[in-house]
Design a protein around this motif. Sequence first.
Motif, PDB file in Angstrom:
ATOM      1  N   LEU A  54       0.858  -1.177   0.000  1.00  0.00           N
ATOM      2  CA  LEU A  54       0.000   0.000   0.000  1.00  0.00           C
ATOM      3  C   LEU A  54       0.895   1.229   0.000  1.00  0.00           C
ATOM      4  O   LEU A  54       1.899   1.283   0.723  1.00  0.00           O
ATOM      5  CB  LEU A  54      -0.916  -0.006   1.226  1.00  0.00           C
ATOM      6  N   ARG A  55       0.543   2.219  -0.788  1.00  0.00           N
ATOM      7  CA  ARG A  55       1.414   3.388  -0.940  1.00  0.00           C
ATOM      8  C   ARG A  55       1.541   4.203   0.342  1.00  0.00           C
ATOM      9  O   ARG A  55       2.621   4.664   0.686  1.00  0.00           O
ATOM     10  CB  ARG A  55       0.881   4.287  -2.051  1.00  0.00           C
ATOM     11  N   LYS A  56       0.428   4.398   1.054  1.00  0.00           N
ATOM     12  CA  LYS A  56       0.481   5.245   2.248  1.00  0.00           C
ATOM     13  C   LYS A  56       1.134   4.560   3.432  1.00  0.00           C
ATOM     14  O   LYS A  56       2.028   5.102   4.060  1.00  0.00           O
ATOM     15  CB  LYS A  56      -0.929   5.687   2.643  1.00  0.00           C
ATOM     16  N   SER A  57       0.681   3.356   3.757  1.00  0.00           N
ATOM     17  CA  SER A  57       1.173   2.696   4.971  1.00  0.00           C
ATOM     18  C   SER A  57       2.376   1.795   4.728  1.00  0.00           C
ATOM     19  O   SER A  57       3.098   1.460   5.656  1.00  0.00           O
ATOM     20  CB  SER A  57       0.060   1.878   5.611  1.00  0.00           C
ATOM     21  N   GLY A  58       2.582   1.358   3.487  1.00  0.00           N
ATOM     22  CA  GLY A  58       3.683   0.457   3.190  1.00  0.00           C
ATOM     23  C   GLY A  58       3.397  -0.990   3.561  1.00  0.00           C
ATOM     24  O   GLY A  58       4.262  -1.844   3.438  1.00  0.00           O
ATOM     25  N   ARG A  59       2.170  -1.265   4.001  1.00  0.00           N
ATOM     26  CA  ARG A  59       1.798  -2.626   4.389  1.00  0.00           C
ATOM     27  C   ARG A  59       1.731  -3.521   3.153  1.00  0.00           C
ATOM     28  O   ARG A  59       1.268  -3.115   2.103  1.00  0.00           O
ATOM     29  CB  ARG A  59       0.427  -2.586   5.078  1.00  0.00           C
ATOM     30  N   THR A  60       2.232  -4.755   3.280  1.00  0.00           N
ATOM     31  CA  THR A  60       2.201  -5.672   2.142  1.00  0.00           C
ATOM     32  C   THR A  60       0.801  -6.257   2.002  1.00  0.00           C
ATOM     33  O   THR A  60       0.097  -6.486   2.985  1.00  0.00           O
ATOM     34  CB  THR A  60       3.212  -6.816   2.314  1.00  0.00           C
ATOM     35  N   ILE A  61       0.415  -6.494   0.760  1.00  0.00           N
ATOM     36  CA  ILE A  61      -0.882  -7.091   0.445  1.00  0.00           C
ATOM     37  C   ILE A  61      -0.658  -8.183  -0.586  1.00  0.00           C
ATOM     38  O   ILE A  61       0.472  -8.417  -1.008  1.00  0.00           O
ATOM     39  CB  ILE A  61      -1.875  -6.031  -0.094  1.00  0.00           C
ATOM     40  N   ALA A  62      -1.735  -8.844  -0.990  1.00  0.00           N
ATOM     41  CA  ALA A  62      -1.628  -9.849  -2.050  1.00  0.00           C
ATOM     42  C   ALA A  62      -1.179  -9.111  -3.321  1.00  0.00           C
ATOM     43  O   ALA A  62      -0.216  -8.378  -3.269  1.00  0.00           O
ATOM     44  CB  ALA A  62      -2.954 -10.556  -2.236  1.00  0.00           C
ATOM     45  N   GLU A  63      -1.812  -9.252  -4.419  1.00  0.00           N
ATOM     46  CA  GLU A  63      -1.435  -8.529  -5.632  1.00  0.00           C
ATOM     47  C   GLU A  63      -2.516  -7.510  -5.993  1.00  0.00           C
ATOM     48  O   GLU A  63      -3.696  -7.760  -5.788  1.00  0.00           O
ATOM     49  CB  GLU A  63      -1.242  -9.488  -6.808  1.00  0.00           C
ATOM     50  N   HIS A  64      -2.087  -6.383  -6.554  1.00  0.00           N
ATOM     51  CA  HIS A  64      -3.039  -5.400  -7.053  1.00  0.00           C
ATOM     52  C   HIS A  64      -3.734  -5.942  -8.301  1.00  0.00           C
ATOM     53  O   HIS A  64      -3.118  -6.700  -9.068  1.00  0.00           O
ATOM     54  CB  HIS A  64      -2.316  -4.094  -7.411  1.00  0.00           C
ATOM     55  N   PRO A  65      -4.981  -5.549  -8.552  1.00  0.00           N
ATOM     56  CA  PRO A  65      -5.686  -6.008  -9.746  1.00  0.00           C
ATOM     57  C   PRO A  65      -4.962  -5.646 -11.046  1.00  0.00           C
ATOM     58  O   PRO A  65      -5.012  -6.389 -12.016  1.00  0.00           O
ATOM     59  CB  PRO A  65      -7.050  -5.312  -9.666  1.00  0.00           C
ATOM     60  N   GLN A  66      -4.265  -4.521 -11.067  1.00  0.00           N
ATOM     61  CA  GLN A  66      -3.537  -4.116 -12.263  1.00  0.00           C
ATOM     62  C   GLN A  66      -2.415  -5.095 -12.572  1.00  0.00           C
ATOM     63  O   GLN A  66      -2.147  -5.402 -13.732  1.00  0.00           O
ATOM     64  CB  GLN A  66      -2.953  -2.705 -12.105  1.00  0.00           C
ATOM     65  N   ARG A  67      -1.753  -5.592 -11.555  1.00  0.00           N
ATOM     66  CA  ARG A  67      -0.671  -6.555 -11.743  1.00  0.00           C
ATOM     67  C   ARG A  67      -1.230  -7.864 -12.281  1.00  0.00           C
ATOM     68  O   ARG A  67      -0.657  -8.474 -13.179  1.00  0.00           O
ATOM     69  CB  ARG A  67       0.042  -6.787 -10.410  1.00  0.00           C
ATOM     70  N   LEU A  68      -2.361  -8.297 -11.729  1.00  0.00           N
ATOM     71  CA  LEU A  68      -2.995  -9.527 -12.198  1.00  0.00           C
ATOM     72  C   LEU A  68      -3.453  -9.390 -13.648  1.00  0.00           C
ATOM     73  O   LEU A  68      -3.291 -10.306 -14.455  1.00  0.00           O
ATOM     74  CB  LEU A  68      -4.180  -9.882 -11.301  1.00  0.00           C
TER      75      LEU A  68
END
Length: 95
Positions: free
Chosen positions: A34-48
Motif C-alpha cells: 500500500l502506498r500510504k502505509s507500506g503494508r504488504t498485500i496480495a497482488e493489485h488487480p492491475q498486476r494480475l
Amino acid sequence: MPDDLHHQLRAGHHPARSMPCPHCGARAHQPCRLRKSGRTIAEHPQRLADWARITACCPECQVEPGTPCRTAGGWAMPAHAIHARRYQEAEETCA
C-alpha cells in the motif's frame, strides 16, 4: 533457474508476482505494498491483469498474448481491464 521452475518452487505465491506492479511499483518477485502505509498485500488487480494479458490468449475476443482485450465493437478495453475468461485461461496455462 528457468522462470517456470522458479515459480513452481515458490509455493503460495501467485505467478503474477513475476512481473513488476504498475500500481505500486513493486519489483518482480516482491509483494505489492500500500502506498500510504507500506503494508504488504496480495497482488493489485492491475498486476494480475497485466500478467493475464501477457500470459494468455483471450477466448472471449480472440486476441494474442500481449494484446489488450477488445469490446464487442472491436475497440480496445480500458487500461487494465480484461475479460474474466482470460484470467481463467492464464491460470490454466500456468497450472
